[in-house]
Design a protein around this motif. Structure first.
Motif: not given
Ligand code: PEP
Ligand code: MG
Length: 893
Positions: A557, A786, A559, A618, A672, A839-840, A752, A773-776, A561, A615, A750
């Motif tokens: 990943l 989050r 990013r 985003d 986004r 990739c989270g 997510e 993207g396990t964060n989202d 941005e 990526r 991704m």
């Molecule tokens: C995610 O969502 O897991 C991710 C890797 O993207 P970001 O944290 O940049 O939203």
């Protein structure tokens, strides 16, 4: 029939830890192999659980089993419990499944009363010893069972010593001890309204109940929380015949480790006291002697102890922590357990045990704890120097740093440039603060959680960060922090420990991180074993280099941005966002193109031969602009009617209008990810062009480039179809322009948004890979913001045990994990070659990595500094998974 709740040491073994606790299982094991262990029995953890469940009532029938076990001890020792002649004395000690040293209670010398103490005095010809034992029992029993504070007993003891004119307990006379037991009895009546129980069976029952109850004493609860030990394990109780280290100068007691627990060096390490009982060593009343001097004082005992220690290490194939007592020159073992050790020792011991042929590499790998790696791979603080703890927040990025407080990114940058070390303190950080984060030694925020901007960026940079520290109040205007009635202003020193979340006033000395040769060995072994690939989340050539040094097999990943935020690019990015027309926007993008191309060239160069997953943009565009409140403040400061301020006023007004027009009530669910690329295709076009042009340039320079373009936040196959076609068309154009050159590249997405996971079979035809993207995905599956959840309700949820873990740290396998599993299988059903990974932030977490192995992902991607940990965890995950598979096959066969 009543359930069996009491096991003699001759009935158990090392495999019965869950039922007998660690101490009980090991005492049984040592008895089984013929080592000199005083006789005894264990009352099970099940009995403890039943006791705690039924309002502290012992389970039915248990006292009968205990009485039988006591009668058996009497028969085997020829002693009588509570009898005047030859009395049987026992210890009653806790012993949980997972070792919790010193957290629960113990009572020694139980079985003494006014009569049996006389018998003991006669039998040993040593009244001083007998009454010493008695007063110790009275104090321990009074404290543990009746809650009488130690201070009351200690005061009486001190008074006695003054009266006798002695300094040491050992110098107190027999008469003195006799007198003291009388005084202690009055102390019972005064503080507990009852005398010391003379009935030894009552003593035993009360002691067992108290030790069961000590599972829930405050220090045990805190210890379990810190060490993530389940609250429902319960403790066993061990009742064991006493042996005495305090009978004279041919007696003693001590603790030895089979290797040094701080360095891992081989050889006995430990200490002992002559003429003492166990608690004297712990209490620190007398200074124990190093074990080596026992060699001179009691050569035979030393020889035997070395032999036994060696044998136990061979038997358990691990460094042991052994408690022993010597009674009249005879050695007894009271406990053995895997010794606690620090990170450096843990690695050295594991590697040495493999070299010595005692362990297989797989077993050694399994012993490595994530916390140990965190300690080794990051700077730490000198614990002894922690004096002034101000607050504790979330441990968002491990490592430690000391610096002077600054409250904004510009000052951070400026001060750092002049050679100062700074800690950036903000309510929260935004992408705009990136230069300050870069300049700071560490970051402290009062809001935001483990996946907040500050946390993610700091982890990526390997910088310490404490987030969501809500007990501090940051007053930006006044440039000060208010905490616990104190105020700290700009320039004052702070130390952060990002591994524990501690915020400490002043400068605490730091200890450097190190990759030791033992860690290198372990990592090599991990790589031989694991099948999951480990990639890095890296956005700059510097990150890429670090990732490679730590053993990353590519970038999972990048990013983009983060590239937009460099001081050279940000004004152009802002121009692009503020553009009134498409032409204007395209012009700004044309200016960005060569810069972005150069970023990619440098990263490709670093990752020569390894895949780089890029990526496309985003975050929502407003993140690249100043915030509205800031602009309004600047406008207000310009003052009214000053003609020369007019152009600036106009600029700020236009900017404010744009910022307001980009405002979204819920930006995380707004415009986004790919939505941005669909509304402004020219942004993704520019990025695609930069990637392919950079790739071709690198290929010309002999660099092997494997670009993988990743489209974020897809929820519908139509989005990916559209954007994939656009990327492919542009690629054809660029590669064609360059006279039909070939370049292997991939386009993936991704996953997510939950809908993407649910419709993975429709998305897979347009994707060469899925990166979860396990964060989202966590944010959207659980519906937890989050940025807010951790600072608000999540800690309450965890405290109240509504959740076992923070789902932003440890993957929620039941919910989010289920979506991942479904998506992998649906995706592969239409495209068997589909590459999958995560990739989270979970990509660097051990438990989550185990899950990734189980569901058959191809890779995990995490921040560069977590790569070693992920390599080890991936190996451990494979070992566990492989073991389960073999067992399944064996069962089926
Ligand atoms: C995610 O969502 O897991 C991710 C890797 O993207 P970001 O944290 O940049 O939203
Ligand atoms: Mg995301």
């Amino acid at each position: 029939m009543n359930q069996k709740q009491v096991y003699g040491f001759t009935e158990g073994n090392a495999g019965m830890k869950t039922l007998l606790g660690g101490k009980g299982a090991n005492l049984a094991e040592m008895t089984r192999v013929g080592l000199p262990v005083p006789k005894g029995f264990t009352i099970t953890t099940d009995a403890c659980k039943a006791y705690l469940h039924h309002e502290r009532n012992l389970p039915q029938g248990i006292m009968t089993q205990i009485t039988e076990a006591m009668a058996d001890l009497e028969a085997r020792t020829g002693q009588g419990f509570g009898e005047r002649e030859n009395p049987l004395l026992v210890s009653v000690r806790s012993g949980s499944v997972t070792s919790m040293p010193g957290m629960m209670d113990t009572i020694l010398n139980l079985g003494l009363n006014d009569e049996s103490v006389e018998g003991l005095a006669k039998l040993t010809g040593n009244p001083r010893f007998a009454y010493d034992c008695y007063r110790r029992l009275m104090q321990m029993f009074g404290n543990v069972v009746l809650g009488i504070e130690h201070i009351h007993f200690d005061r009486l003891l001190q008074q006695l010593k003054t009266e006798e004119g002695v300094m040491d307990d050992q110098e107190v006379s027999a008469d003195g001890w006799i007198r003291l037991t009388g005084l202690y009895n009055s102390c019972y009546i005064k503080h507990a309204n009852r005398p010391f129980p003379q009935n030894v069976h009552e003593q035993l029952q009360l002691a067992i109940e108290a030790v069961f109850g000590s599972w829930n004493n405050p220090r045990a609860i805190v210890y379990r929380k810190i060490n993530q030990i389940p609250d429902d394990q319960g403790t066993a109780v061990n009742v064991q015949c006493m042996v005495f280290g305090n009978k004279g100068n041919d007696c003693g007691t001590g603790v030895v480790f089979t290797r040094n627990p701080s360095t891992g060096e081989t050889g006995l390490y430990g200490e002992y006291l002559i003429n003492a009982q166990g608690e004297d060593v712990v209490a620190g009343i007398r200074t124990p002697q190093p074990i080596q001097t026992l060699h001179e004082e009691m050569p035979d005992v030393y020889e035997q102890l070395s032999r036994v220690a060696n044998g136990l290490e061979l038997h358990y194939k691990d460094m042991q922590d052994i408690e022993f007592t010597v009674e009249n020159g005879k050695l007894y073992l009271l406990q053995t357990r895997g010794g606690k050790r620090n990170a450096q020792a843990a690695l050295k011991i594991a590697v040495d045990l493999v070299t010595e042929g005692l362990l297989r590499k797989e077993d050694a790998l399994n012993r490595i704890e994530a916390a140990h790696l965190d300690q080794l791979l990051h700077r730490g603080i000198d614990e002894a120097a922690v004096k002034d703890l101000l607050a504790t927040g979330l441990p968002a990025s491990p490592g430690a740093a000391a610096g002077q407080i600054v409250f904004d990114a510009d000052t951070a940058e400026e001060w750092a440039r002049s050679g100062k070390q700074v800690i950036l303190v903000r309510p929260e950080t935004t992408p705009e603060d990136i230069h300050g984060v870069l300049a700071a030694e560490g970051i402290l925020t009062s809001r935001g959680g483990m996946t907040s901007h500050a946390a993610v960026v700091a982890r990526g940079m390997g910088k310490p960060c404490v987030c969501g520290c809500e007990s501090i109040r940051i007053q930006l205007e006044e440039k000060r922090i208010l905490v616990d009635g104190r105020s700290l202003t700009e320039g004052e020193w702070l130390t952060l420990d990002g591994g524990s979340g501690r915020v400490i006033a002043g400068i605490v000395p730091l200890r450097e991180a190190e990759i030791t040769p033992e860690l290198e060995r372990m990592l090599e072994w991990a790589d031989e074993v694991r099948t999951l690939k480990v990639l890095a989340n890296a956005d700059s050539p510097q990150d890429a280099r670090t990732a490679r040094e730590f053993g990353a097999e590519g970038i999972g990943l990048c990013r983009t941005e983060h590239m937009f935020l460099s001081p050279a690019k940000l004004p152009i990015v802002q121009k692009m966002i503020l553009a009134e027309s498409k032409e204007e926007r395209v012009q700004a993008l044309a200016q960005l193109l060569p810069m972005q191309q150069q970023d990619f060239e440098e990263i490709f160069e670093q990752m020569d031969g390894l895949p780089v997953t890029i990526r496309l943009l985003d975050p929502p565009l407003h993140e690249f602009l100043p915030n509205s409140a800031e602009l309004q403040k600047q406008l207000a400061q310009l003052g009214e009617g000053q003609a020369d301020a007019e152009p600036e006023r106009r600029r700020l007004t236009v900017l404010l209008q744009k910022v307001n027009s980009l405002h979204e009530a819920n930006p995380m669910l707004g415009q986004r990810g790919c939505r941005l690329g669909i509304v402004y295709p020219e942004i993704y076009d520019m990025q695609t062009e930069a990637i392919f042009k950079a790739a071709l340039k690198c290929v010309d320079a002999g660099i092997k480039v494997l670009p993988e373009i990743m489209i974020p936040l897809v929820g519908h196959d139509s989005e990916l179809k559209l954007l994939r076609e656009r990327v492919e068309a542009l690629a054809r154009e660029i590669l064609g322009e360059e006279k039909g050159r070939r370049l292997d590249y991939k386009i993936g997405t991704m996953i997510e948004v939950p809908r993407a996971a649910l419709t993975a079979h429709r998305i897979a035809p347009y994707a060469d890979f899925f990166s979860f993207g396990t964060n989202d995905l966590t944010q959207m599956t659980l519906g937890y913001s989050r940025d807010d959840a951790e600072g608000k309700f999540l800690t309450h949820y965890i405290d109240q045990k509504l959740l076992s873990h923070n789902p932003f740290q440890v993957l929620d396998t039941e919910g989010v994990g289920r979506l991942i599993e479904m998506a992998v299988s649906a995706g592969r059903s239409v495209k068997p070659s589909l590459k999958t990974g995560i990739c989270g932030e979970h990509g660097g977490d051990k438990e989550s990595i185990f899950f990734c192995q189980r569901v058959g992902l191809n890779y995990v991607s995490c921040s560069p500094y977590r790569i070693p940990l992920a390599r080890i965890a991936a190996a451990q995950a494979w070992i566990q998974w492989n073991g389960e598979q073999s067992r399944e096959t064996a069962k089926a066969g």
